[in-house]
Design an enzyme around this catalytic site. Sequence first.
Site, PDB file in Angstrom:
ATOM      1  N   ASP A 117       2.313  26.727 -34.051  1.00 16.88           N
ATOM      2  CA  ASP A 117       2.188  25.578 -33.583  1.00 16.88           C
ATOM      3  C   ASP A 117       2.183  24.272 -35.005  1.00 16.88           C
ATOM      4  O   ASP A 117       1.621  23.359 -34.725  1.00 16.88           O
ATOM      5  CB  ASP A 117       1.270  25.090 -32.606  1.00 16.88           C
ATOM      6  CG  ASP A 117       1.753  23.608 -31.805  1.00 16.88           C
ATOM      7  OD1 ASP A 117       2.670  23.021 -31.989  1.00 16.88           O
ATOM      8  OD2 ASP A 117       0.865  23.166 -30.922  1.00 16.88           O
ATOM      9  N   HIS A 129       7.036  23.644 -35.763  1.00 18.26           N
ATOM     10  CA  HIS A 129       7.948  22.062 -35.775  1.00 18.26           C
ATOM     11  C   HIS A 129       8.343  22.031 -37.086  1.00 18.26           C
ATOM     12  O   HIS A 129       7.757  21.819 -38.326  1.00 18.26           O
ATOM     13  CB  HIS A 129       7.026  21.202 -35.247  1.00 18.26           C
ATOM     14  CG  HIS A 129       6.477  21.271 -34.036  1.00 18.26           C
ATOM     15  ND1 HIS A 129       7.212  20.866 -32.811  1.00 18.26           N
ATOM     16  CD2 HIS A 129       5.401  21.781 -33.391  1.00 18.26           C
ATOM     17  CE1 HIS A 129       6.503  20.936 -31.795  1.00 18.26           C
ATOM     18  NE2 HIS A 129       5.371  21.676 -32.045  1.00 18.26           N
ATOM     19  N   ASN A 189      11.619  19.212 -30.254  1.00 16.09           N
ATOM     20  CA  ASN A 189      11.218  17.911 -30.008  1.00 16.09           C
ATOM     21  C   ASN A 189      11.520  17.402 -31.288  1.00 16.09           C
ATOM     22  O   ASN A 189      10.854  16.312 -31.954  1.00 16.09           O
ATOM     23  CB  ASN A 189       9.854  18.005 -29.551  1.00 16.09           C
ATOM     24  CG  ASN A 189       8.747  18.341 -30.884  1.00 16.09           C
ATOM     25  OD1 ASN A 189       9.262  19.253 -31.572  1.00 16.09           O
ATOM     26  ND2 ASN A 189       7.670  17.834 -30.927  1.00 16.09           N
ATOM     27  N   ASP A 217       8.565  21.714 -25.262  1.00 17.56           N
ATOM     28  CA  ASP A 217       7.347  21.720 -26.054  1.00 17.56           C
ATOM     29  C   ASP A 217       7.047  20.205 -26.392  1.00 17.56           C
ATOM     30  O   ASP A 217       7.851  19.337 -27.093  1.00 17.56           O
ATOM     31  CB  ASP A 217       7.156  22.570 -27.014  1.00 17.56           C
ATOM     32  CG  ASP A 217       5.983  22.575 -27.881  1.00 17.56           C
ATOM     33  OD1 ASP A 217       4.733  22.866 -27.192  1.00 17.56           O
ATOM     34  OD2 ASP A 217       5.866  22.339 -29.179  1.00 17.56           O
ATOM     35  N   HIS A 243       4.766  24.256 -22.276  1.00 20.96           N
ATOM     36  CA  HIS A 243       3.726  23.561 -22.766  1.00 20.96           C
ATOM     37  C   HIS A 243       2.838  23.331 -21.493  1.00 20.96           C
ATOM     38  O   HIS A 243       3.374  22.366 -20.986  1.00 20.96           O
ATOM     39  CB  HIS A 243       4.214  22.392 -23.655  1.00 20.96           C
ATOM     40  CG  HIS A 243       3.204  21.437 -24.208  1.00 20.96           C
ATOM     41  ND1 HIS A 243       2.954  21.172 -25.202  1.00 20.96           N
ATOM     42  CD2 HIS A 243       2.358  20.500 -23.337  1.00 20.96           C
ATOM     43  CE1 HIS A 243       1.926  20.263 -25.450  1.00 20.96           C
ATOM     44  NE2 HIS A 243       1.620  19.902 -24.193  1.00 20.96           N
ATOM     45  N   HIS A 252       2.631  16.156 -39.913  1.00 22.86           N
ATOM     46  CA  HIS A 252       2.752  14.889 -39.865  1.00 22.86           C
ATOM     47  C   HIS A 252       2.421  14.121 -41.113  1.00 22.86           C
ATOM     48  O   HIS A 252       1.617  14.800 -41.913  1.00 22.86           O
ATOM     49  CB  HIS A 252       1.596  14.149 -38.649  1.00 22.86           C
ATOM     50  CG  HIS A 252       2.156  14.496 -37.390  1.00 22.86           C
ATOM     51  ND1 HIS A 252       3.074  14.056 -36.442  1.00 22.86           N
ATOM     52  CD2 HIS A 252       1.500  15.767 -36.316  1.00 22.86           C
ATOM     53  CE1 HIS A 252       3.143  14.776 -35.586  1.00 22.86           C
ATOM     54  NE2 HIS A 252       2.441  15.710 -35.457  1.00 22.86           N
ATOM     55  N   HIS A 279       0.612  27.978 -26.750  1.00 21.33           N
ATOM     56  CA  HIS A 279      -0.565  27.678 -27.285  1.00 21.33           C
ATOM     57  C   HIS A 279      -1.835  27.500 -26.026  1.00 21.33           C
ATOM     58  O   HIS A 279      -2.211  26.395 -25.807  1.00 21.33           O
ATOM     59  CB  HIS A 279      -0.534  26.514 -28.077  1.00 21.33           C
ATOM     60  CG  HIS A 279       0.473  25.236 -27.274  1.00 21.33           C
ATOM     61  ND1 HIS A 279       0.060  24.797 -26.082  1.00 21.33           N
ATOM     62  CD2 HIS A 279       1.434  24.594 -27.957  1.00 21.33           C
ATOM     63  CE1 HIS A 279       1.109  23.898 -25.790  1.00 21.33           C
ATOM     64  NE2 HIS A 279       1.758  23.628 -26.828  1.00 21.33           N
TER      65      HIS A 279
END
Lengths: 348, 484
Positions: free
Chosen positions: B331, B89, B121, B178, B205, B335, B258
């Site tokens: 993955d 990501h 995403n 995902d 996912h 954040h 995952h």
Amino acid sequence: MSPLRNGLLSVGDLDLDGIGNIMKLSAVFSEVLGRDIPKVPALRGKTMAMVFSEDSTRTRTSFEIAAKKLSMDILSLNSSQSSIKKGESLKDTLANLHAIGADCFVIRHSSAGVPAQASTWLPVPIVNAGDGCHEHPTQALLDCYTLIKELNDSGDSADDDQILKCFNGLAVTIVGDVEHSRVARSLVKMLDMLGAVTTLCGPKTLMPKYVDKWPVRVRYRLDEVLPETQVCYVLRLQNERGSGIYLSSMREYAMNWGIDHRRDALLPDNAVIMHPGPVNRGVELASDIADSTRSLILDQASNGVAVRMAVIYMLLANSGDVTFDKGAFDKGNLVSMRYADRETNEQV
Amino acid sequence: MEQPLITERLRAVRQPAAMESSGEWCMAKFLMRGGTLVDATGVRSGLDVLIDRSDIVEIAPDISLPKGARLIDCDGCVISPGLVDLHTHLREPGNEEAETIESGTRAAAAGGYTAVVCMPNTEPPIDSAAVVRDIIFVSKDALCRVVPAGTITIGREGERLSPMVEMNACGVRIFTDDGRGVQNAFVMRRALEYASALGAIIAQHCEVDDLAEHTVMNEGYLSSIMGVKGAPNCAEELMLIRDLELAALCDARVHFMHLSTSGSVELVRRAKLAGKQVTAEVTPHHISLTDEMLSGYNSIYKVNPPLRARSDITELVKALSDGTVDAIATDHAPHTKASKELPLDQAPPGMIGLETALAVAITVLKGNSSGIPAEVSSPGRLTIEPSVLQYSMSMVDIIAAMSWKPAAIAGLDIASGGRHGGPLQPGAPANLAVFDPSAEWKVDASRLLSRSSNSPFDGLYLTGRVVHTIYEGEPVYLDGEATR
């Protein structure tokens, strides 16, 4: 003798000695509350911040009055009227309250774990006043204190070293929505430490998965367990946490797991009924029974003040100018402590 | 932190960037000396590697340093094809406070990656050719190859199919929603059909929302006493079972992302034995950490799917070692600190992993054979169960799962016309990872190159450290430092 220097986040923070000490200290404060001037200067000058992000009547007022009886100052925050509404993070809010001068925090939050998270952010003790479906340790303490007073027939025996003996083998049945109950999670832990025999009873949908690993028996039919129950602890059906979707209907719940007159008659004569409040009258507990002589519901509420005084006192007892040693539990020491009595104030 | 608006960036696009990097900055020759070569052909020692521009030009013993060439010391290190991440990501566009294409690919370079598939995403999501072209344009100067994955459905809402044909024409090979599984079986069926006709892959996912929505961790004893909602293993397995059947129905390839449960890998194992076109990945965190990490309500350990039980870890590692699981994918989910400081049930799921993936894989999968003492549970180390140690893997197999196998799934390998995954030979692209397989290091999340620091391995000692990363002939990461 370990003061609650790191706060009280979970019943798991306590050992038997710790519970015993809180019970003894609660008895001392019960005596204080019975005086003409029911107030002591024990924590004068200390500030307690109350951060409640979830509705509460009993717990909030109980903590507040407890702090006032200890002569503390109170910073009270309701998330609906605070900067959290403006988008300030909880961490920032707490850090600011600490900067403003809070010596300890009492936190209630709808999310499990918030008091534990807060304890990693703040260098002062934190009391968990209920976090989501996790724990409510002061509720378990006040429930045990209420039982000690009830089962020992006399409040005086609470300063006896054997006060916790009454729990040995005590048959406690916790009825209802265990899945969503922080009260049950604290109480089950504490009753296990105290040697009681706990049975959980309710619809399977409201029993946590993996409850088989808890120190309890699980039964689904209430009528079978009531005759051997000494303490019937009725939980509130928590519709605000979505209990509804776990059930067919309120009526079916009341019929099968509610304590009505027929079930009341199944209990032994000397059994007691407890409830953490607020009661959904007519759902988990018939109205008359909530008000009956075997109900300890109002005792729980009034004992909560003394227990919370004890907890707050122990939080701050070893910090700063408040001394804390074994002598603190000598009844004479605190009993002789009078509000506005500067001389005795020195010893505390 | 100010990022130009997408529209402004697009205005600057003269023409869509070529999908393959031109390697125009690689004007120098590099001689890599002293390493052990590990690729799909096996292990070779005592060879030097000479790089000219973006390619390997010579592999031989004792190559003399050509005039003007720089020497890159690889003594004691493994030289492998650059790692390829199927699951990154990068957060750009939309959440540049957490990560950008620049910072994320710098983290990738530090982790030995030369190519990453970035998840769609974003905000806006990668559900149109315009966003695909934007990401390709912005990543022109990135420190590794960035391959966008497109969404399966518009807005990842699980309802209408995204323009897969148009995105495929821009180079998208993997489609996924995902962060969310495609809940509707009919939509999933049509997506598999649509993508299979393009030769593209649907990557799922696996998570049934009805069972997993609002959960914060694995459902187990711990979640029961913590009073939080847990996701049962079958929330993942039910969707996996459904999609295996749908893929068979549509004669389509499907890739499972995952995987976290023992049941999931057993289902994939049986599907592979039955000859189905299925591939699967596991993450470094799911093969190393259990739900016990969450006992203090630290949301750093909140991730979807959740960290599971020890028994699941054992089965995931077994499935990696027997080839049931094809790839280790990070993955990598950055954040911000503030968002991770929310209450556990409000904090976003995800953890970063690009810079620790190889070390975690070596620490867990090399087991005793790399000289890690049996009592690996010493403080500050990952606890590795004896049941996991029995499935320890060779370095070739570990790199296979992190380089050429994921490269093949993403269509980035040589056979698919790409430039990643090796093998290392004259004429091959110089996309290389160089790492010291026995170096012990302590992860300090605050010093990682990712813009975020939500690493679950912070403070832990790991074995195996990336020293250099060569991307299209450029040493983008040299002696443990990003070069730009």
